[in-house]
Structures are given as C-alpha cells and as structure tokens.
Design a protein around this motif. Structure first.
Motif, PDB file in Angstrom:
ATOM      1  N   ARG A 218      41.045  38.019  42.116  1.00 21.02           N
ATOM      2  CA  ARG A 218      40.582  39.318  41.638  1.00 21.02           C
ATOM      3  C   ARG A 218      39.346  39.195  40.767  1.00 21.02           C
ATOM      4  O   ARG A 218      38.901  40.184  40.173  1.00 21.02           O
ATOM      5  CB  ARG A 218      41.686  40.021  40.845  1.00 21.02           C
ATOM      6  CG  ARG A 218      42.933  40.315  41.654  1.00 21.02           C
ATOM      7  CD  ARG A 218      43.793  41.338  40.965  1.00 21.02           C
ATOM      8  NE  ARG A 218      45.032  41.592  41.668  1.00 21.02           N
ATOM      9  CZ  ARG A 218      45.150  42.371  42.726  1.00 21.02           C
ATOM     10  NH1 ARG A 218      44.084  42.969  43.221  1.00 21.02           N
ATOM     11  NH2 ARG A 218      46.322  42.551  43.310  1.00 21.02           N
TER      12      ARG A 218
ATOM     13  N   GLY B 173      41.575  32.959  50.050  1.00 17.79           N
ATOM     14  CA  GLY B 173      42.421  33.693  50.971  1.00 17.79           C
ATOM     15  C   GLY B 173      43.013  32.799  52.035  1.00 17.79           C
ATOM     16  O   GLY B 173      44.190  32.946  52.416  1.00 17.79           O
TER      17      GLY B 173
ATOM     18  N   TRP C 268      37.706  42.902  40.352  1.00 15.31           N
ATOM     19  CA  TRP C 268      37.949  44.034  41.254  1.00 15.31           C
ATOM     20  C   TRP C 268      39.436  44.305  41.365  1.00 15.31           C
ATOM     21  O   TRP C 268      40.280  43.430  41.161  1.00 15.31           O
ATOM     22  CB  TRP C 268      37.336  43.764  42.624  1.00 15.31           C
ATOM     23  CG  TRP C 268      37.760  42.482  43.278  1.00 15.31           C
ATOM     24  CD1 TRP C 268      38.833  42.268  44.102  1.00 15.31           C
ATOM     25  CD2 TRP C 268      37.096  41.206  43.166  1.00 15.31           C
ATOM     26  NE1 TRP C 268      38.894  40.961  44.506  1.00 15.31           N
ATOM     27  CE2 TRP C 268      37.832  40.285  43.958  1.00 15.31           C
ATOM     28  CE3 TRP C 268      35.955  40.765  42.488  1.00 15.31           C
ATOM     29  CZ2 TRP C 268      37.467  38.942  44.079  1.00 15.31           C
ATOM     30  CZ3 TRP C 268      35.605  39.426  42.607  1.00 15.31           C
ATOM     31  CH2 TRP C 268      36.337  38.539  43.393  1.00 15.31           C
TER      32      TRP C 268
ATOM     33  N   GLU D 255      36.822  41.719  50.546  1.00 14.50           N
ATOM     34  CA  GLU D 255      38.175  42.055  50.099  1.00 14.50           C
ATOM     35  C   GLU D 255      38.444  43.532  50.374  1.00 14.50           C
ATOM     36  O   GLU D 255      38.113  44.396  49.559  1.00 14.50           O
ATOM     37  CB  GLU D 255      38.331  41.728  48.614  1.00 14.50           C
ATOM     38  CG  GLU D 255      39.687  42.099  48.026  1.00 14.50           C
ATOM     39  CD  GLU D 255      40.836  41.614  48.900  1.00 14.50           C
ATOM     40  OE1 GLU D 255      41.360  42.432  49.699  1.00 14.50           O
ATOM     41  OE2 GLU D 255      41.189  40.422  48.798  1.00 14.50           O
TER      42      GLU D 255
ATOM     43  N   LYS E 271      45.258  35.277  46.630  1.00 10.41           N
ATOM     44  CA  LYS E 271      44.394  36.436  46.421  1.00 10.41           C
ATOM     45  C   LYS E 271      43.736  36.312  45.058  1.00 10.41           C
ATOM     46  O   LYS E 271      44.414  36.107  44.054  1.00 10.41           O
ATOM     47  CB  LYS E 271      45.196  37.735  46.498  1.00 10.41           C
ATOM     48  CG  LYS E 271      44.341  38.992  46.332  1.00 10.41           C
ATOM     49  CD  LYS E 271      45.190  40.241  46.422  1.00 10.41           C
ATOM     50  CE  LYS E 271      45.699  40.435  47.820  1.00 10.41           C
ATOM     51  NZ  LYS E 271      44.599  40.730  48.790  1.00 10.41           N
TER      52      LYS E 271
ATOM     53  N   GLU F 281      40.970  45.354  50.119  1.00  6.09           N
ATOM     54  CA  GLU F 281      41.809  46.064  49.163  1.00  6.09           C
ATOM     55  C   GLU F 281      41.073  46.423  47.875  1.00  6.09           C
ATOM     56  O   GLU F 281      41.587  47.210  47.073  1.00  6.09           O
ATOM     57  CB  GLU F 281      43.043  45.222  48.835  1.00  6.09           C
ATOM     58  CG  GLU F 281      43.987  45.023  50.018  1.00  6.09           C
ATOM     59  CD  GLU F 281      45.226  44.240  49.642  1.00  6.09           C
ATOM     60  OE1 GLU F 281      45.456  44.019  48.432  1.00  6.09           O
ATOM     61  OE2 GLU F 281      45.963  43.851  50.566  1.00  6.09           O
ATOM     62  N   ALA F 282      39.902  45.876  47.669  1.00  6.04           N
ATOM     63  CA  ALA F 282      39.132  46.181  46.452  1.00  6.04           C
ATOM     64  C   ALA F 282      38.608  47.607  46.530  1.00  6.04           C
ATOM     65  O   ALA F 282      37.929  47.978  47.483  1.00  6.04           O
ATOM     66  CB  ALA F 282      37.972  45.207  46.299  1.00  6.04           C
TER      67      ALA F 282
ATOM     68  N   VAL G 297      36.054  34.116  48.012  1.00  6.31           N
ATOM     69  CA  VAL G 297      37.170  34.987  48.378  1.00  6.31           C
ATOM     70  C   VAL G 297      37.838  34.470  49.654  1.00  6.31           C
ATOM     71  O   VAL G 297      39.067  34.382  49.745  1.00  6.31           O
ATOM     72  CB  VAL G 297      36.693  36.442  48.571  1.00  6.31           C
ATOM     73  CG1 VAL G 297      37.815  37.309  49.129  1.00  6.31           C
ATOM     74  CG2 VAL G 297      36.185  37.015  47.254  1.00  6.31           C
TER      75      VAL G 297
ATOM     76  N   ILE H 219      31.480  42.010  47.820  1.00  9.12           N
ATOM     77  CA  ILE H 219      32.885  41.924  47.409  1.00  9.12           C
ATOM     78  C   ILE H 219      33.732  42.900  48.215  1.00  9.12           C
ATOM     79  O   ILE H 219      34.809  42.547  48.714  1.00  9.12           O
ATOM     80  CB  ILE H 219      33.009  42.185  45.894  1.00  9.12           C
ATOM     81  CG1 ILE H 219      32.360  41.047  45.111  1.00  9.12           C
ATOM     82  CG2 ILE H 219      34.481  42.348  45.492  1.00  9.12           C
ATOM     83  CD1 ILE H 219      32.227  41.310  43.627  1.00  9.12           C
ATOM     84  N   TYR H 220      33.269  44.126  48.367  1.00  7.30           N
ATOM     85  CA  TYR H 220      34.032  45.103  49.145  1.00  7.30           C
ATOM     86  C   TYR H 220      34.204  44.647  50.593  1.00  7.30           C
ATOM     87  O   TYR H 220      35.265  44.851  51.198  1.00  7.30           O
ATOM     88  CB  TYR H 220      33.334  46.463  49.107  1.00  7.30           C
ATOM     89  CG  TYR H 220      33.402  47.158  47.767  1.00  7.30           C
ATOM     90  CD1 TYR H 220      34.628  47.446  47.175  1.00  7.30           C
ATOM     91  CD2 TYR H 220      32.239  47.522  47.098  1.00  7.30           C
ATOM     92  CE1 TYR H 220      34.687  48.084  45.942  1.00  7.30           C
ATOM     93  CE2 TYR H 220      32.293  48.166  45.871  1.00  7.30           C
ATOM     94  CZ  TYR H 220      33.519  48.437  45.293  1.00  7.30           C
ATOM     95  OH  TYR H 220      33.575  49.069  44.073  1.00  7.30           O
TER      96      TYR H 220
END
Length: 218
Positions: free
Chosen positions: A159, A152, A171, A84, A157, A86-87, A148, A80-81
């Motif tokens: 979450r 995108g 996240w 994304e 976006k 921004e997470a 994601v 996930i990181y």
C-alpha cells in the motif's frame, strides 16, 4: 461517493494532513480515481488551503478536463492506479520522519522499514525504497509499477512505496483510508529513527500469527 463529495473529501484530508504537520508549504498531493478519470490537487498547491472547484480533473489518458493545472506527479499517480486496480486514492507527502529515514537509516537498500510493530505489518506492509529521481521524473512510475508487480507475484499486497529523499506515496480505497495508512507509516518511521539501539524485527512466528488472525500481507 459522488464527484462533488470526493472533491470535498480530498480538501478535508488535505487540511487535516497540513494542520497536523504531515505536509508543509506546497509539498505533497492527493488524487482519487473516478469512473471517467481522476481528480488531483493542483501543482504547487498547499494542501491546507484547497478549494473543491480548483482540483484538477483529468481523463483516463491524462488529458486535463477542468480545474487548475494538475500536479506534476500525475504520471506517477496514474501508474499506481494502473498497477493496483483496488487503489482508489493516492497520497504523496514529504513527511519528516519518513524522509529522514531514507536519508540516514533505511533498513535495506530495497526496503525502508523492518516489521517492528504489529500495526505496521497489518496496516501498511512492505514499503519498497525507490531510488532517487528528480521530482516528476516519469521513470519513477515505471519503478513503482514494477515494485507493485514484484510483491504481488509473491502474494503480498503493498500500500506504499518510499521515494528516496522525497517522500512516500500511499494508496487505499478512499482518501481517508490512504491518510490512515500514511499516519501509521510515518509513526513507524518516527519510532525507527528515535530508537537506539534499533529494535529487532518481529519474528516470523509473530508475523505468521498476524497473517492468520488479521490477514496481514507480509
């Protein structure tokens, strides 16, 4: 937020989730991004009784640096990181109404819930439903990253995702913000499960208004 402050915040959020019934027993985990790696709750830890120094610290490549053994969901969190940027924090729970919705009343094969309330649209957005895999299966991280990227590419976006029969991963920019997203998501699932007949989704006109006035990503 310093690493020490972030450790304390993860413990605070974990206790809050446990005390209010969003997690139970040793289910669920919380992580946060650091400049040089990640913090994540230990495997089989109860989120209601976390200790800051016991949190696992892992390097950017996933190698454990300190603390108790990292949760088996570390691979998913790192996916996930990576997907994304921004997470800054990820929370996974087995929240009752979300798991129940995946078992009995998911909106579609690919998406957990319809846009039935404005705050769900504004605060959460689309929630892809990820097909069942055993807990800790590394393939799930790939599926989540694909979801994601898919949303995108469409200018949306997201979450959160919902792991079928297991629970959500959400996240945001901090543990507290991720917790707020989880709360809105669980309450929406509760409304959806309790409603009979099922409510119709918000109209496209209503959703467009939420985009215009609040920057909703739907």
């Amino acid at each position: 937020m310093t690493e020490a402050e972030l450790r304390t915040e993860i413990c605070r959020v974990g206790k809050s989730l446990f005390d209010r019934g969003y997690v139970h027993a040793t289910a669920g985990n919380i992580s946060a991004r650091l400049a040089d790696g990640f913090l994540i709750t230990p495997t089989d830890a109860c989120l209601g009784f976390l200790e800051p120094e016991a949190l696992a610290k892992v390097a950017l490549d996933g190698t454990q640096i300190s603390g108790q053994r990292a949760s088996k969901t570390l691979v998913l969190h790192r996916s996930i990181y990576a997907a994304e940027p921004e997470a800054m924090s990820v929370i996974h729970t087995h929240s009752t109404h979300l798991v129940g919705t995946s078992l009995t009343s998911a909106w579609t094969q690919d998406e957990l819930l319809p846009p039935i309330t404005p705050y769900f649209v504004m605060k959460v957005g689309h929630v892809p439903l990820i097909p069942y895999h055993r807990p800790g299966d590394p393939r799930v991280g790939q599926l989540v990253a694909q979801a994601v990227a898919k949303h995108g590419a469409a200018g949306r976006k997201i979450r959160a995702v919902m792991l079928d029969r297991l629970g959500p991963n959400v996240w945001h920019s901090s543990p507290a913000a991720a917790m707020a997203t989880l709360e809105e998501l669980e309450e929406t699932a509760k409304l959806w499960m309790l409603a009979s007949p099922k409510p119709v989704p918000l109209s496209e006109e209503a959703i467009a208004e939420l985009r215009e006035h609040f920057g909703a990503s739907w």
